[in-house]
Design a protein around this motif. Structure first.
Motif, PDB file in Angstrom:
ATOM      1  N   ALA A  56       0.827  -1.204   0.000  1.00  0.00           N
ATOM      2  CA  ALA A  56       0.000   0.000   0.000  1.00  0.00           C
ATOM      3  C   ALA A  56       0.866   1.261   0.000  1.00  0.00           C
ATOM      4  CB  ALA A  56      -0.924  -0.007   1.209  1.00  0.00           C
ATOM      5  N   ALA A  57       2.003   1.219   0.695  1.00  0.00           N
ATOM      6  CA  ALA A  57       2.921   2.365   0.686  1.00  0.00           C
ATOM      7  C   ALA A  57       3.424   2.629  -0.732  1.00  0.00           C
ATOM      8  CB  ALA A  57       4.089   2.109   1.635  1.00  0.00           C
ATOM      9  N   ARG A  58       3.673   1.564  -1.478  1.00  0.00           N
ATOM     10  CA  ARG A  58       4.100   1.726  -2.869  1.00  0.00           C
ATOM     11  C   ARG A  58       2.977   2.328  -3.714  1.00  0.00           C
ATOM     12  NH1 ARG A  58       7.245  -4.113  -2.802  1.00  0.00           N
ATOM     13  NH2 ARG A  58       9.246  -3.293  -2.007  1.00  0.00           N
ATOM     14  N   GLU A  59       1.728   1.939  -3.406  1.00  0.00           N
ATOM     15  CA  GLU A  59       0.593   2.544  -4.110  1.00  0.00           C
ATOM     16  C   GLU A  59       0.510   4.040  -3.817  1.00  0.00           C
ATOM     17  OE1 GLU A  59      -2.260  -1.472  -3.883  1.00  0.00           O
ATOM     18  OE2 GLU A  59      -2.711   0.299  -2.680  1.00  0.00           O
ATOM     19  N   VAL A  60       0.716   4.403  -2.551  1.00  0.00           N
ATOM     20  CA  VAL A  60       0.677   5.819  -2.170  1.00  0.00           C
ATOM     21  C   VAL A  60       1.803   6.593  -2.862  1.00  0.00           C
ATOM     22  CG1 VAL A  60       0.984   7.443  -0.248  1.00  0.00           C
ATOM     23  CG2 VAL A  60      -0.464   5.419   0.033  1.00  0.00           C
ATOM     24  N   ALA A  61       2.986   5.974  -2.922  1.00  0.00           N
ATOM     25  CA  ALA A  61       4.119   6.638  -3.572  1.00  0.00           C
ATOM     26  C   ALA A  61       3.858   6.837  -5.066  1.00  0.00           C
ATOM     27  CB  ALA A  61       5.388   5.816  -3.360  1.00  0.00           C
ATOM     28  N   GLU A  62       3.272   5.842  -5.700  1.00  0.00           N
ATOM     29  CA  GLU A  62       3.065   5.893  -7.147  1.00  0.00           C
ATOM     30  C   GLU A  62       1.849   6.725  -7.555  1.00  0.00           C
ATOM     31  OE1 GLU A  62       2.812   1.822  -8.316  1.00  0.00           O
ATOM     32  OE2 GLU A  62       4.861   1.348  -7.656  1.00  0.00           O
ATOM     33  N   LEU A  63       0.769   6.616  -6.783  1.00  0.00           N
ATOM     34  CA  LEU A  63      -0.498   7.233  -7.179  1.00  0.00           C
ATOM     35  C   LEU A  63      -0.760   8.591  -6.539  1.00  0.00           C
ATOM     36  CD1 LEU A  63      -2.804   4.073  -6.969  1.00  0.00           C
ATOM     37  CD2 LEU A  63      -1.736   5.043  -9.021  1.00  0.00           C
ATOM     38  N   TYR A  64      -0.178   8.816  -5.337  1.00  0.00           N
ATOM     39  CA  TYR A  64      -0.543  10.020  -4.579  1.00  0.00           C
ATOM     40  C   TYR A  64       0.679  10.826  -4.140  1.00  0.00           C
ATOM     41  CZ  TYR A  64      -4.795   7.230  -4.449  1.00  0.00           C
ATOM     42  OH  TYR A  64      -5.877   6.463  -4.804  1.00  0.00           O
ATOM     43  N   GLU A  65       1.784  10.660  -4.874  1.00  0.00           N
ATOM     44  CA  GLU A  65       3.009  11.438  -4.626  1.00  0.00           C
ATOM     45  C   GLU A  65       3.499  11.314  -3.188  1.00  0.00           C
ATOM     46  OE1 GLU A  65       1.896  15.383  -5.863  1.00  0.00           O
ATOM     47  OE2 GLU A  65       2.363  14.948  -7.971  1.00  0.00           O
ATOM     48  N   GLY A  66       3.292  10.132  -2.607  1.00  0.00           N
ATOM     49  CA  GLY A  66       3.815   9.868  -1.268  1.00  0.00           C
ATOM     50  C   GLY A  66       2.979  10.423  -0.135  1.00  0.00           C
ATOM     51  N   ARG A  67       1.812  10.992  -0.446  1.00  0.00           N
ATOM     52  CA  ARG A  67       0.944  11.543   0.600  1.00  0.00           C
ATOM     53  C   ARG A  67      -0.252  10.615   0.820  1.00  0.00           C
ATOM     54  NH1 ARG A  67       2.519  16.367  -2.083  1.00  0.00           N
ATOM     55  NH2 ARG A  67       0.712  16.258  -3.473  1.00  0.00           N
ATOM     56  N   VAL A  68      -0.472  10.228   2.065  1.00  0.00           N
ATOM     57  CA  VAL A  68      -1.606   9.353   2.376  1.00  0.00           C
ATOM     58  C   VAL A  68      -2.890  10.083   1.998  1.00  0.00           C
ATOM     59  CG1 VAL A  68      -2.839   8.085   4.179  1.00  0.00           C
ATOM     60  CG2 VAL A  68      -0.334   8.289   4.274  1.00  0.00           C
ATOM     61  N   PRO A  69      -3.717   9.499   1.136  1.00  0.00           N
ATOM     62  CA  PRO A  69      -4.900  10.225   0.652  1.00  0.00           C
ATOM     63  C   PRO A  69      -5.896  10.531   1.757  1.00  0.00           C
ATOM     64  CG  PRO A  69      -4.946   7.933  -0.065  1.00  0.00           C
ATOM     65  CD  PRO A  69      -3.596   8.165   0.533  1.00  0.00           C
ATOM     66  N   ARG A  70      -6.645  11.631   1.534  1.00  0.00           N
ATOM     67  CA  ARG A  70      -7.662  12.033   2.503  1.00  0.00           C
ATOM     68  C   ARG A  70      -9.067  11.825   1.966  1.00  0.00           C
ATOM     69  NH1 ARG A  70      -7.241  17.210   4.764  1.00  0.00           N
ATOM     70  NH2 ARG A  70      -4.967  17.135   4.674  1.00  0.00           N
ATOM     71  N   VAL A  71      -9.173  11.204   0.787  1.00  0.00           N
ATOM     72  CA  VAL A  71     -10.465  10.875   0.187  1.00  0.00           C
ATOM     73  C   VAL A  71     -10.809   9.432   0.541  1.00  0.00           C
ATOM     74  CG1 VAL A  71     -11.742  10.646  -1.972  1.00  0.00           C
ATOM     75  CG2 VAL A  71     -10.090  12.511  -1.684  1.00  0.00           C
ATOM     76  N   LYS A  72     -12.012   9.206   1.037  1.00  0.00           N
ATOM     77  CA  LYS A  72     -12.396   7.886   1.550  1.00  0.00           C
ATOM     78  C   LYS A  72     -12.212   6.792   0.508  1.00  0.00           C
ATOM     79  CE  LYS A  72     -16.088   5.456   3.975  1.00  0.00           C
ATOM     80  NZ  LYS A  72     -17.447   5.578   4.577  1.00  0.00           N
ATOM     81  N   LYS A  73     -12.652   7.009  -0.711  1.00  0.00           N
ATOM     82  CA  LYS A  73     -12.539   5.991  -1.747  1.00  0.00           C
ATOM     83  C   LYS A  73     -11.087   5.650  -2.016  1.00  0.00           C
ATOM     84  CE  LYS A  73     -13.913   4.985  -6.531  1.00  0.00           C
ATOM     85  NZ  LYS A  73     -14.612   5.487  -7.727  1.00  0.00           N
ATOM     86  N   GLU A  74     -10.218   6.651  -1.984  1.00  0.00           N
ATOM     87  CA  GLU A  74      -8.806   6.414  -2.274  1.00  0.00           C
ATOM     88  C   GLU A  74      -8.116   5.670  -1.133  1.00  0.00           C
ATOM     89  OE1 GLU A  74      -8.173  10.387  -5.087  1.00  0.00           O
ATOM     90  OE2 GLU A  74      -7.416  10.379  -3.024  1.00  0.00           O
ATOM     91  N   VAL A  75      -8.314   6.115   0.094  1.00  0.00           N
ATOM     92  CA  VAL A  75      -7.637   5.444   1.203  1.00  0.00           C
ATOM     93  C   VAL A  75      -8.204   4.042   1.403  1.00  0.00           C
ATOM     94  CG1 VAL A  75      -9.101   6.237   3.134  1.00  0.00           C
ATOM     95  CG2 VAL A  75      -6.671   5.838   3.505  1.00  0.00           C
ATOM     96  N   SER A  76      -9.493   3.845   1.151  1.00  0.00           N
ATOM     97  CA  SER A  76     -10.098   2.518   1.292  1.00  0.00           C
ATOM     98  C   SER A  76      -9.627   1.558   0.200  1.00  0.00           C
ATOM     99  CB  SER A  76     -11.622   2.622   1.237  1.00  0.00           C
ATOM    100  OG  SER A  76     -12.114   3.414   2.294  1.00  0.00           O
ATOM    101  N   GLY A  77      -9.135   2.102  -0.905  1.00  0.00           N
ATOM    102  CA  GLY A  77      -8.657   1.273  -2.001  1.00  0.00           C
ATOM    103  C   GLY A  77      -7.242   0.763  -1.817  1.00  0.00           C
ATOM    104  N   LEU A  78      -6.549   1.230  -0.783  1.00  0.00           N
ATOM    105  CA  LEU A  78      -5.175   0.773  -0.540  1.00  0.00           C
ATOM    106  C   LEU A  78      -5.183  -0.658  -0.019  1.00  0.00           C
ATOM    107  CD1 LEU A  78      -3.764   3.970   1.214  1.00  0.00           C
ATOM    108  CD2 LEU A  78      -3.426   3.280  -1.172  1.00  0.00           C
ATOM    109  N   LYS A  79      -4.183  -1.420  -0.406  1.00  0.00           N
ATOM    110  CA  LYS A  79      -4.101  -2.831  -0.022  1.00  0.00           C
ATOM    111  C   LYS A  79      -4.043  -2.969   1.496  1.00  0.00           C
ATOM    112  CE  LYS A  79      -1.677  -7.111  -1.259  1.00  0.00           C
ATOM    113  NZ  LYS A  79      -2.869  -7.741  -1.827  1.00  0.00           N
TER     114      LYS A  79
END
Length: 372
Positions: A93-116
């Motif tokens: 999931a950290a790799r997903e955050v790095a690749e998709l959200y520029e290393g910032r933990v998303p604050r949108v429910k759909k995005e954070v819930s989609g992390l592994k």
């Protein structure tokens, strides 16, 4: 009902701000730290988690550091917490955050819930505690508190009950105070409204608690018992090296997938049942033959076999350990998954708790014998 909810939130927050524990992940609103702590706290006590959390975030201080680290390093810093799939999911999931959200933990429910590995509870905890969004974070502690306060008979082991609890918890969140409220609810369940002996005398919301008024605080919540863990019987060899491998023990790496993937262990075989397990233990029969199939010739030593145990959520490994010695100067570089490990290399490897404990004791005992 609304007055009751307002009272509940106000009194709970007042209590929490006075009594809350000083925990390292509460000292900031860092969403990455909150995320790591919540994954570690699943089925693990707070006091146990604190040193692991500190060590983990010291080694991997940012999402990017965790994303870029070798998996073996991540598992090593998780070692002892168990549930290693959580560490792997966290890194994925950290790799997903790095690749998709520029290393910032998303604050949108759909995005954070989609992390592994991020389920509804973890998503709610991150969004509410880090970003103060009015999202519920419903774990076992919270369901227990709500079941008692509102005297609810629904079985908390059922998914439908969790959904209803999430809706109820969301309706209780005071405006603009989601972070403290959700933590207060968890804290109340952890410290006061405990599973077997709730401390109603010290509870800030005891007066209108419906379960207490009905004398049912110890029988709620309703929860179907989990299935009994399955017993598995294994026979392991603690093989001492000879020649250039003297002072070392033969270990092997587990497969890349499945239970305890890629961790290190003593070579062992599984018995069909307890009776076969006892039969295999007689003089090392069966285990020596199985090792020989991998080209490893070992013989039991004069040391007695001993028992060990490793408890998982769904399994209990019963392990009988046979001390043995290699019959030759065995080289294992060409045998995939096997290595000789001595006390100097021991900490470089990731071990399930049972084998970490066994080998730690073994190396300590050998060092004492050498000194004598």
């Amino acid at each position: 009902m609304n007055d009751g909810k307002t009272y509940f939130g106000a009194e709970l927050l007042k209590w929490y701000r006075k009594e809350r524990r000083d925990l390292p992940w509460r000292r900031s609103r860092n969403p990455y730290h909150i995320w790591v702590s919540e994954i570690m706290l699943q089925q693990t006590r707070v006091d146990t988690v604190i040193p692991y959390f500190n060590r983990f975030v010291d080694r991997f201080p940012t999402v990017g550091d965790l994303a870029e680290a070798p998996e073996e390093d991540v598992l090593k810093h998780w070692e002892g917490l168990g549930y290693y799939s959580r560490a792997r999911n966290l890194q994925a999931a950290a790799r997903e955050v790095a690749e998709l959200y520029e290393g910032r933990v998303p604050r949108v429910k759909k995005e954070v819930s989609g992390l592994k590995g991020v389920g509804p509870y973890t998503a709610g905890a991150i969004l509410s505690i880090a970003y103060d969004q009015p999202e519920p974070a419903v774990d076992g502690n919270v369901m227990r508190v709500l079941s008692r306060y509102f005297c609810l008979d629904a079985d908390i082991s059922k998914p439908a009950t969790r959904v209803d609890m999430e809706s109820l918890a969301a309706s209780l969140i005071p405006e603009g105070q989601a972070a403290d409220f959700n933590q207060a609810l968890m804290e109340l369940g952890a410290l006061i409204c405990t599973p077997k002996s709730p401390s109603c005398g010290g509870c800030p919301v005891a007066e209108p608690c419906l379960a207490r008024l009905a004398g049912r605080e110890k029988e709620l919540p309703v929860k179907t018992k989990a299935k009994k863990a399955r017993d598995v019987y294994r026979f392991a060899a603690l093989i001492e090296g000879v020649g250039p491998h003297a002072g070392k023990v033969l270990v092997r790496r587990r497969p890349d997938t499945g239970l305890l993937a890629k961790m290190w262990e003593l070579p062992h075989i599984e018995a069909a049942d307890a009776a076969a397990w006892e039969d295999l233990a007689e003089g090392g029969r069966g285990l020596e033959a199985a090792l020989a199939e991998d080209g490893i010739v070992a013989k039991a030593t004069e040391r007695s076999a001993f028992d060990a145990q490793h408890v998982f959520t769904h399994l209990v490994w019963h392990i009988k350990v046979l001390p043995a010695r290699a019959a030759e100067e065995l080289f294992v570089a060409d045998r995939t998954g096997y290595e000789w490990v001595g006390p100097e290399q021991f900490e470089l490897y990731s071990w399930p708790n049972v084998f970490r404990k066994l080998l730690t004791e073994y190396f300590v005992d050998r060092a004492k014998e050498k000194d004598e």
